[in-house]
Design an enzyme around this catalytic site. Structure first.
Site, PDB file in Angstrom:
ATOM      1  N   ARG A 276       9.980  -1.954  -0.556  1.00 58.90           N
ATOM      2  CA  ARG A 276       9.421  -0.616  -0.321  1.00 58.90           C
ATOM      3  C   ARG A 276       9.508  -0.342   1.179  1.00 58.90           C
ATOM      4  O   ARG A 276       8.747  -0.890   1.953  1.00 58.90           O
ATOM      5  CB  ARG A 276       7.956  -0.602  -0.794  1.00 58.90           C
ATOM      6  CG  ARG A 276       7.384   0.790  -0.999  1.00 58.90           C
ATOM      7  CD  ARG A 276       5.874   0.717  -1.183  1.00 58.90           C
ATOM      8  NE  ARG A 276       5.229   0.422   0.075  1.00 58.90           N
ATOM      9  CZ  ARG A 276       4.164  -0.366   0.222  1.00 58.90           C
ATOM     10  NH1 ARG A 276       3.619  -0.960  -0.807  1.00 58.90           N
ATOM     11  NH2 ARG A 276       3.650  -0.580   1.416  1.00 58.90           N
ATOM     12  N   HIS A 280       2.908   2.671   0.978  1.00 61.89           N
ATOM     13  CA  HIS A 280       2.675   2.813  -0.470  1.00 61.89           C
ATOM     14  C   HIS A 280       2.661   4.297  -0.856  1.00 61.89           C
ATOM     15  O   HIS A 280       3.330   4.718  -1.790  1.00 61.89           O
ATOM     16  CB  HIS A 280       1.345   2.145  -0.824  1.00 61.89           C
ATOM     17  CG  HIS A 280       0.924   2.340  -2.233  1.00 61.89           C
ATOM     18  ND1 HIS A 280       1.524   1.688  -3.289  1.00 61.89           N
ATOM     19  CD2 HIS A 280      -0.046   3.128  -2.779  1.00 61.89           C
ATOM     20  CE1 HIS A 280       0.941   2.069  -4.425  1.00 61.89           C
ATOM     21  NE2 HIS A 280      -0.001   2.941  -4.143  1.00 61.89           N
ATOM     22  N   TYR A 289      -0.527  -4.402   7.320  1.00 61.22           N
ATOM     23  CA  TYR A 289      -0.330  -5.636   6.555  1.00 61.22           C
ATOM     24  C   TYR A 289       1.098  -6.173   6.568  1.00 61.22           C
ATOM     25  O   TYR A 289       1.399  -7.166   5.925  1.00 61.22           O
ATOM     26  CB  TYR A 289      -0.815  -5.449   5.100  1.00 61.22           C
ATOM     27  CG  TYR A 289      -0.208  -4.258   4.380  1.00 61.22           C
ATOM     28  CD1 TYR A 289       1.048  -4.345   3.790  1.00 61.22           C
ATOM     29  CD2 TYR A 289      -0.887  -3.050   4.309  1.00 61.22           C
ATOM     30  CE1 TYR A 289       1.605  -3.268   3.133  1.00 61.22           C
ATOM     31  CE2 TYR A 289      -0.345  -1.952   3.654  1.00 61.22           C
ATOM     32  CZ  TYR A 289       0.904  -2.062   3.065  1.00 61.22           C
ATOM     33  OH  TYR A 289       1.456  -0.986   2.424  1.00 61.22           O
TER      34      TYR A 289
HETATM   35  C1  LIG Z   1      -5.070  -0.293 -13.802  1.00 61.73           C
HETATM   36  C2  LIG Z   1      -4.955   0.061 -12.356  1.00 61.73           C
HETATM   37  N1  LIG Z   1      -5.546  -0.723 -11.420  1.00 61.73           N
HETATM   38  C3  LIG Z   1      -5.446  -0.407 -10.112  1.00 61.73           C
HETATM   39  C4  LIG Z   1      -4.767   0.703  -9.708  1.00 61.73           C
HETATM   40  C5  LIG Z   1      -4.673   1.067  -8.241  1.00 61.73           C
HETATM   41  N2  LIG Z   1      -3.300   0.882  -7.752  1.00 61.73           N
HETATM   42  C6  LIG Z   1      -2.465   1.928  -7.645  1.00 61.73           C
HETATM   43  S1  LIG Z   1      -0.961   1.474  -7.138  1.00 61.73           S
HETATM   44  C7  LIG Z   1      -1.393  -0.135  -7.032  1.00 61.73           C
HETATM   45  C8  LIG Z   1      -0.386  -1.169  -6.605  1.00 61.73           C
HETATM   46  C9  LIG Z   1       0.709  -1.326  -7.594  1.00 61.73           C
HETATM   47  O1  LIG Z   1       1.722  -2.142  -7.116  1.00 61.73           O
HETATM   48  P1  LIG Z   1       3.047  -2.400  -7.907  1.00 61.73           P
HETATM   49  O2  LIG Z   1       2.772  -2.567  -9.359  1.00 61.73           O
HETATM   50  O3  LIG Z   1       3.743  -3.515  -7.231  1.00 61.73           O
HETATM   51  O4  LIG Z   1       3.860  -1.043  -7.774  1.00 61.73           O
HETATM   52  P2  LIG Z   1       4.388  -0.266  -6.479  1.00 61.73           P
HETATM   53  O5  LIG Z   1       3.285   0.680  -6.065  1.00 61.73           O
HETATM   54  O6  LIG Z   1       4.697  -1.255  -5.422  1.00 61.73           O
HETATM   55  O7  LIG Z   1       5.569   0.486  -6.943  1.00 61.73           O
HETATM   56  C10 LIG Z   1      -2.730  -0.305  -7.382  1.00 61.73           C
HETATM   57  C11 LIG Z   1      -3.441  -1.595  -7.385  1.00 61.73           C
HETATM   58  C12 LIG Z   1      -4.180   1.509 -10.717  1.00 61.73           C
HETATM   59  N3  LIG Z   1      -3.464   2.595 -10.415  1.00 61.73           N
HETATM   60  N4  LIG Z   1      -4.282   1.153 -12.019  1.00 61.73           N
END
Ligand SMILES: Cc1ncc(C[n+]2csc(CCOP(=O)(O)OP(=O)(O)O)c2C)c(N)n1
Length: 405
Positions: A276, A280, A289
């Site tokens: 990425r 985020h 971080y």
């Molecule tokens: C069930 C749930 N828990 C927590 C969140 C909060 N949250 C949003 S994005 C994220 C990180 C997700 O990371 P990843 O799966 O690696 O996807 P990326 O954003 O890197 O594409 C979190 C913890 C959420 N959206 N849904």
């Protein structure tokens, strides 16, 4: 292993099968790559290099995808979009996910996968409606066979398995491709989806974009598995690892997994190793971080640069064609700007639509509370207006929810 058609994982991992059958489900030690970062072809006996015209088409989508990401980021800064999870740097994954599917297939994307949804044919303005925060979803999932972009992590994987299971029961040869991030693999829903898919042998391809981070949580704090693709063997399905910045490898590996699922081979898990490049979302400060050096390390692996170098080497791309592609991408960006610069006046009461077929008691109460507040606000506004003669009782919204004015 190689994701090839005709394999039956259940048989391969039966009690009497040897370690060879198990290792057949394991991913390769290094991610599959067909074009090196410098644009040179990288031979792999298991996966064919896609034809030049297919890669040229993919490159056009990469150029458009990058422009869409950059334009959406700018619209966030201008306050025109509430949020945008950019896939800058991950465009090869996005483009390939859409390209390997037929019209009759289904795509189950996450919030980060706007470029995949657009690559599947959904209008960018419809895609951005959700991220603008003014309507539930801007597109009809059935029109393009694209599920709504899921924000709750991994929930879409279960929905994808359900659709694939239904397709199998109906005797259709539909394949479902479900996207998720590395962080989402820690969710219980990820486990449930993969287990059900393997046990019921449904035509679904799980595609993890491992971009190294779940917001601020690095992969090493998320999983100590040899790779995320290795998790596949625990469910009895094949796993594969692929260079997520190599669109050729992605097309070949995902294409094989989709074909295998279509021919009754069952589910597969593909992990793309990517990065990425940006925060985020706009609500995140990635410098807290990760180091600038770490980000810089990924710059030479950019998916657009390597595809461009390869195509130029083949003589399929020249300055004139590049200019045409840039111009086409610019037109998409202009349409995004024009569309999002038009104000909308959504009806707040639309919040309660499409939640349940029949409203629950709680939702009915909440809707009545909101209606009361809106009516009081409207009455106060009317009373304060010059020459006011009294309250109208209107909510101030007359049109269809979400309609532009
Ligand atoms: C069930 C749930 N828990 C927590 C969140 C909060 N949250 C949003 S994005 C994220 C990180 C997700 O990371 P990843 O799966 O690696 O996807 P990326 O954003 O890197 O594409 C979190 C913890 C959420 N959206 N849904």
């Amino acid at each position: 292993m190689t994701i090839s058609t005709g394999r039956t994982p259940q048989a391969a991992v039966g009690a009497e099968s040897g370690s060879g059958a198990v290792s057949a489900l394991l991913p390769s030690d290094v991610p599959v790559r067909l074009i090196d970062a410098d644009g040179a072809a990288h031979r792999d006996s298991r996966y064919p290099l896609p034809a030049g015209d297919l890669l040229l088409e993919a490159y056009a989508r990469l150029v458009a995808g990058r422009r869409i990401n950059d334009q959406a980021n700018a619209l966030v800064r201008q306050g025109r979009l509430a949020v945008y999870p950019s896939s800058h740097g991950q465009e090869a994954c996005q483009v390939a996910a859409a390209a390997v599917l037929e019209t009759r297939d289904w795509l189950f994307p996450t919030y980060r996968d706007s470029v995949a949804v657009i690559s599947r044919g959904v209008d960018p303005l419809q895609v951005l409606t959700l991220l603008r925060g003014n309507w539930h979803s801007g597109y009809d999932p059935y029109e393009h066979r694209v599920a709504p972009q899921a924000t709750p992590l991994a929930t879409q994987l279960l929905h994808a398995v359900g659709v694939a299971h239904a397709a199998k029961l109906k005797g259709e040869d539909t394949v479902v491709l479900a996207l998720c991030g590395d962080g989402a693999t820690s969710e219980g829903d990820f486990h449930e989806a993969l287990n059900f898919a393997a046990v019921f042998h449904v035509p679904v391809v799980f595609f993890i974009q491992n971009n190294e981070y779940a917001i601020s949580v690095p992969l090493k704090n998320q999983s100590v598995a040899p790779s995320l693709a290795h998790k596949a063997v625990g469910y009895g399905m094949p796993g594969e690892r692929v260079d997520g910045n190599d669109v050729a490898a992605l097309l070949s590996v995902l294409g094989a997994a989709v074909q295998r699922a279509r021919e009754g081979g069952g589910p597969a898990l593909v992990e793309a190793h990517t990065y990425r490049m940006q925060a985020h979302t706009n609500a995140d400060d990635a410098t807290r971080y990760r180091s600038a050096e770490e980000v810089q390390d990924w710059v030479p692996r950019d998916p657009l640069v390597r595809t461009r170098s390869y195509l130029r080497g083949l003589g399929l791309l020249d300055d004139a064609r590049e200019e045409e592609l840039a111009q086409a991408a610019e037109e998409i960006a202009a349409a995004m700007r024009n569309g999002l610069n038009t104000d909308v006046d959504p009806d707040p009461m639309a919040l309660f639509e499409h939640v349940y077929t029949a409203r629950t008691t709680q939702l009915r109460e909440q809707a009545e509370l909101l209606r009361g507040e809106l009516e009081r606000d409207a009455a106060e506004r009317d009373a304060l207006a010059p020459g006011a003669t009294g309250a109208t009782g209107a909510t101030g919204n007359s049109g269809t929810a979400g309609a532009s004015r």
